[in-house]
Scaffold this active site. Structure first.
Site, mmCIF file in Angstrom:
data_model
loop_
_atom_site.group_PDB
_atom_site.id
_atom_site.type_symbol
_atom_site.label_atom_id
_atom_site.label_comp_id
_atom_site.label_asym_id
_atom_site.label_seq_id
_atom_site.Cartn_x
_atom_site.Cartn_y
_atom_site.Cartn_z
ATOM 1 N N LYS A 30 -54.307 6.201 15.211
ATOM 2 C CA LYS A 30 -53.658 5.172 14.388
ATOM 3 C C LYS A 30 -52.189 5.524 14.226
ATOM 4 O O LYS A 30 -51.845 6.603 13.742
ATOM 5 C CB LYS A 30 -54.318 5.164 13.018
ATOM 6 C CG LYS A 30 -54.912 3.855 12.603
ATOM 7 C CD LYS A 30 -55.538 4.061 11.261
ATOM 8 C CE LYS A 30 -55.939 2.775 10.655
ATOM 9 N NZ LYS A 30 -56.400 2.991 9.283
HETATM 10 C C1 E4P Z 1 -57.671 0.380 7.756
HETATM 11 O O1 E4P Z 1 -57.438 0.553 8.924
HETATM 12 C C2 E4P Z 1 -56.623 0.365 6.705
HETATM 13 O O2 E4P Z 1 -56.016 1.602 6.587
HETATM 14 C C3 E4P Z 1 -57.260 -0.068 5.415
HETATM 15 O O3 E4P Z 1 -58.046 -1.229 5.654
HETATM 16 C C4 E4P Z 1 -56.253 -0.312 4.302
HETATM 17 O O4 E4P Z 1 -56.939 -0.867 3.204
HETATM 18 P P1 E4P Z 1 -56.302 -0.952 1.732
HETATM 19 O O5 E4P Z 1 -55.215 -1.968 1.742
HETATM 20 O O6 E4P Z 1 -57.450 -1.361 0.858
HETATM 21 O O7 E4P Z 1 -55.799 0.430 1.410
#
Ligand code: E4P
Length: 216
Positions: A83
């Site tokens: 990521k």
């Molecule tokens: C996933 O890849 C993201 O990091 C995650 O969905 C972020 O979610 P949030 O906005 O609830 O922290």
């Protein structure tokens, strides 16, 4: 549409796998900070439970550091997706990792054009954050998903659209209606997806009626 679990909590990942609903897992530093132990060990364990893509995030801000971290993450298992946050340095890192056949998921995407840039750099997935957009202006999250899907369809881009920052079942239904490739859901939302009060009322009524006739 593929279902990923948005967590680093191993018991929930095992439970989702047992339900037959687990196509992959997304983690991030915040999710890993809620778990005990070395985050690398946590991610390693997750890769053993689910053979779908497991996202693990870099924290460097420069391309060189991102690539170094990405290579380290990718050594953990063959199903790791690195990521990378959206930024000019992130785009460079995505390209450099793609050149080494290491797939990446471009995260923290909030605008359709950012998704197009990530796809052009060679990202395997892009992660637009619907919940955080809706927090600012309700309904704007799904508009961004719709626009990204439209743009990718216009140019036959194969980068997958991963709907992230999901807050409720309506986000999941909208993502499916629009045709997003993947949705990543927190544990609570996954549980909510099977629930409807009329289902509960219906089960109660069927059980009550069966009680009346079962000893005939
Ligand atoms: C996933 O890849 C993201 O990091 C995650 O969905 C972020 O979610 P949030 O906005 O609830 O922290």
């Amino acid at each position: 549409m593929k279902f990923f679990l948005d967590t680093a909590h191993v018991p929930h990942i095992r439970e989702a796998a047992a339900l037959g609903l687990l196509d992959g897992v997304t983690t991030n530093p915040s999710l890993l900070s809620k778990e005990d132990g070395d985050p690398r060990d946590v991610v390693r364990e997750i890769t053993k439970i689910c053979d779908g893509p497991i996202s693990a995030e870099v924290v460097s801000l420069d391309a060189e550091g991102m690539v170094r971290e990405g290579v380290e993450w990718s050594k953990i298992a063959s199903n790791i997706i690195v990521k990378i946050p959206m930024s000019p340095e992130g785009l460079k890192a995505i390209r450099l990792l793609a050149d080494q056949n290491i797939p990446s998921n471009c995260t923290l995407v909030f605008a359709p054009i950012q998704a197009l840039m990530a796809a052009k750099a060679g990202a395997a997935m892009v992660s637009p954050f619907v919940g955080r957009l809706d927090d600012i202006f309700q309904g704007s999250g799904m508009e961004v998903i719709e626009q990204i899907c439209q743009i990718f369809s216009n140019y036959e881009i194969t980068t997958e659209v991963l709907v992230a920052s999901v807050r409720n079942a309506a986000h999941v239904a909208d993502a499916a209606r629009i045709g997003a490739d993947i949705v990543t859901v927190p544990w609570g939302v996954l549980q909510a997806l099977t629930q409807h009060h009329l289902t509960d009322v219906g089960i109660e009524r069927f059980l009550a009626d069966w009680e009346k006739i079962k000893d005939r």
